[in-house]
Write an enzyme that holds these catalytic residues in place. Structure first.
Site, PDB file in Angstrom:
ATOM      1  CE  LYS A 182       0.138   3.949  -5.814  1.00 61.71           C
ATOM      2  NZ  LYS A 182      -0.682   3.170  -6.762  1.00 61.71           N
ATOM      3  N   GLY A 217      -1.438   0.678 -12.539  1.00 59.92           N
ATOM      4  CA  GLY A 217      -2.715   0.031 -12.847  1.00 59.92           C
ATOM      5  C   GLY A 217      -3.881   0.984 -12.707  1.00 59.92           C
ATOM      6  CG  ASP A 229      -3.030  -1.147  -2.482  1.00 60.71           C
ATOM      7  OD1 ASP A 229      -3.124  -2.152  -3.209  1.00 60.71           O
ATOM      8  OD2 ASP A 229      -3.449  -0.021  -2.822  1.00 60.71           O
ATOM      9  NE  ARG A 273       2.008  -5.597  -3.970  1.00 59.70           N
ATOM     10  CZ  ARG A 273       1.406  -4.419  -4.049  1.00 59.70           C
ATOM     11  NH1 ARG A 273       0.211  -4.245  -3.500  1.00 59.70           N
ATOM     12  NH2 ARG A 273       1.989  -3.417  -4.666  1.00 59.70           N
ATOM     13  NE  ARG A 299       0.792  -0.204  -2.403  1.00 56.65           N
ATOM     14  CZ  ARG A 299       0.769   1.117  -2.261  1.00 56.65           C
ATOM     15  NH1 ARG A 299       1.506   1.709  -1.346  1.00 56.65           N
ATOM     16  NH2 ARG A 299       0.009   1.867  -3.044  1.00 56.65           N
TER      17      ARG A 299
HETATM   18  C1  S3P Z   1      -6.825   1.357  -6.297  1.00 55.62           C
HETATM   19  C2  S3P Z   1      -7.539   0.198  -6.092  1.00 55.62           C
HETATM   20  C3  S3P Z   1      -6.938  -1.070  -5.693  1.00 55.62           C
HETATM   21  C4  S3P Z   1      -5.518  -0.882  -5.180  1.00 55.62           C
HETATM   22  C5  S3P Z   1      -4.714   0.039  -6.042  1.00 55.62           C
HETATM   23  C6  S3P Z   1      -5.371   1.410  -6.097  1.00 55.62           C
HETATM   24  C7  S3P Z   1      -7.540   2.580  -6.708  1.00 55.62           C
HETATM   25  O1  S3P Z   1      -6.869  -1.912  -6.829  1.00 55.62           O
HETATM   26  O2  S3P Z   1      -4.873  -2.131  -5.068  1.00 55.62           O
HETATM   27  O3  S3P Z   1      -3.404   0.178  -5.536  1.00 55.62           O
HETATM   28  O4  S3P Z   1      -6.947   3.678  -6.644  1.00 55.62           O
HETATM   29  O5  S3P Z   1      -8.704   2.465  -7.102  1.00 55.62           O
HETATM   30  P1  S3P Z   1      -8.090  -2.900  -7.230  1.00 55.62           P
HETATM   31  O6  S3P Z   1      -9.231  -2.072  -7.618  1.00 55.62           O
HETATM   32  O7  S3P Z   1      -7.554  -3.695  -8.376  1.00 55.62           O
HETATM   33  O8  S3P Z   1      -8.324  -3.729  -5.998  1.00 55.62           O
END
Ligand code: S3P
Length: 440
Positions: free
Chosen positions: A27, A100, A321, A352, A393
């Site tokens: 992803k 996010g 994650d 979580r 998840r």
């Molecule tokens: C991600 C970074 C992580 C992760 C998210 C994907 C990314 O988040 O938890 O699922 O693709 O850069 P954080 O940067 O908030 O730790």
């Protein structure tokens, strides 16, 4: 109640996992491939792209910003890069859904554009903290308004010129780092980001693959503004975060043996393997290779007796994650597992720490939620009805718990599994999990 709340997983207790298969594309890398391909010069051909709702939200947003993208067709895409300054304003808000990564990275990218943008998301994303990106971007000269709580919707005004900054991140976050590096491409001078601990480095690697110099000096990552990217072929590896559910499932279910092919094993992502191995898991990396600058391997996993551990804090960002799956492994382990230093888990797609502690307790496991982690006493899993709180998840982790449960498990609110792992239920069923999807 929306349609999203109506999908649940019904799981039969027991069983074992077996087979040899690939999990969907990574992803994090899928998001970056379309974003960087969009602002590169020339075409990028992407394969292995994750056709999940999160990465598709990024893709749709880039189309709204005037980028021509053909596909996806079985994970293959052709992105016609518009160059660093070729994006065009969207007439409508950019909807990031549950994602996010889409919101935080695109906020960095759009902060440097000479047009306005509005970024919106679903109820879960609208609760998540955005000041961690908007504060440093504003320091660079970006003009962004959040809600009074520091959340979406985000209104980005046309840039009047960004200036590179040196920013020490208060939290270890690859999303914040990546957002600032993307804005840094549009800033005068150099943008430096200092990490409190290493986080996933896919942005840095991919910028390099597209011909953009990114320097790293210990914990400090630097990019110079104005560098142009060149379109290229990008083969997205399998997502270790999706593989994690099968690593745990095959570890906890007796007589299991699985091979997961072509999984990304970037060392900034393999904390889950290190943690499970420290618990006694039998996981082997086979045929380790390089795929366009990202390390990839086949993962072989066999059932094993797990023991509880104190999870080393330096592994937390490298497995951030994967904790829902790791907590299920801990519930099946001998003795106590303790996680501290993971307060970030409280601001993911759900809280979580709380959702996992609540669900584990429903299943008869002693689980104590701590402000920054969880204490879990391994034991016998019972059946029961668990709420995933719309967190993909959490839903997949509790699905795997059924392999060791004494009675059926129902997992509620599972539609968001599609954000990262479309086809999870049928793939897991073909590997041996007794899972049925039910609507209503
Ligand atoms: C991600 C970074 C992580 C992760 C998210 C994907 C990314 O988040 O938890 O699922 O693709 O850069 P954080 O940067 O908030 O730790």
């Amino acid at each position: 109640m929306t349609a999203q709340h109506e999908l649940r997983f019904d799981l039969a207790p027991g069983g074992k996992l077996g087979g040899c298969f690939a999990v969907p594309g990574d992803k994090s890398i899928s998001h970056r491939a379309v974003m960087l391909g969009a602002i590169a010069d020339g075409e990028s051909r992407i394969s292995g792209f994750l056709e999940g709702a999160d990465s598709l939200a990024t893709l749709k947003a880039l189309r709204q910003l005037g980028v021509e993208i053909e596909g996806p067709d079985q994970g293959c895409l052709q992105v016609q890069g518009v160059g660093l300054h070729g994006l065009r304003p969207s007439r409508t808000p950019l909807d990031m859904g549950n994602s996010g990564t889409s919101m935080r990275l695109l906020t960095g990218l759009l902060s440097g554009q000479y047009f306005a943008s509005e970024l919106i998301g679903d109820a879960s994303l609208t609760r998540r903290p955005m000041r961690r990106v908007t504060d440093p971007l504003i320091q660079m000269g970006a003009r962004i308004a959040t809600s009074p709580e520091g959340t979406a919707p985000l209104h980005i005004q046309p840039a009047v010129g960004l200036t590179g900054i040196r920013y020490a991140m208060p939290v270890a976050s690859a999303q914040v780092k990546s957002s600032l590096l993307l804005a840094g491409l549009y800033a005068s001078g150099e943008t430096s980001v200092i990490e409190p601990a290493p986080t996933r480095d896919h942005t840095e690697r991919m910028l390099g693959a597209l011909g953009c110099a990114v320097d790293q000096d210990g914990a400090c990552i630097r990019v110079r503004g104005g560098q142009r990217l060149t379109g290229t072929a990008i083969a997205v590896p399998g997502d270790i975060s999706s593989a994690a559910f099968f690593l745990v499932g095959a570890s906890i279910a007796a007589n299991s043996e699985l091979t997961l092919t072509g999984v990304g094993v970037n060392p900034t992502r393999t904390g889950v393997i290190d943690i499970l191995k420290a618990m006694g898991a039998d996981i082997t990396l086979v045929d380790a290779r390089d795929q366009g600058g990202e390390p990839v391997a086949d993962l072989r996993v066999r059932s094993a007796e797990l023991k509880g551990i104190r999870i080393p804090s330096d592994l937390v960002p490298l497995a951030i994650d994967e904790f829902p799956a790791i907590f299920v492994a801990a519930a099946c382990a001998q003795g106590e597992t303790l996680l501290r230093g993971a307060e970030e888990l409280r601001v993911k797609e759900s809280d979580r720490i709380q959702t996992m502690a609540d669900g584990l307790r429903v299943l008869g496991i002693e689980a104590e939620a701590l402000p920054d982690g969880l204490r879990i006493q391994g034991g016998a899993l019972q059946g029961g009805s668990v709420d995933s709180h719309g967190d993909h998840r959490v839903a997949m982790a509790f699905a795997m718990a059924a392999l060791r449960a004494s009675a059926p498990i129902e997992v509620r609110d599972c539609a968001n599994v599609n954000t990262s792992f479309p086809g999870f239920a049928s793939l897991a069923a073909s590997a041996g999990l007794g899972i049925v999807e039910r609507y209503g």
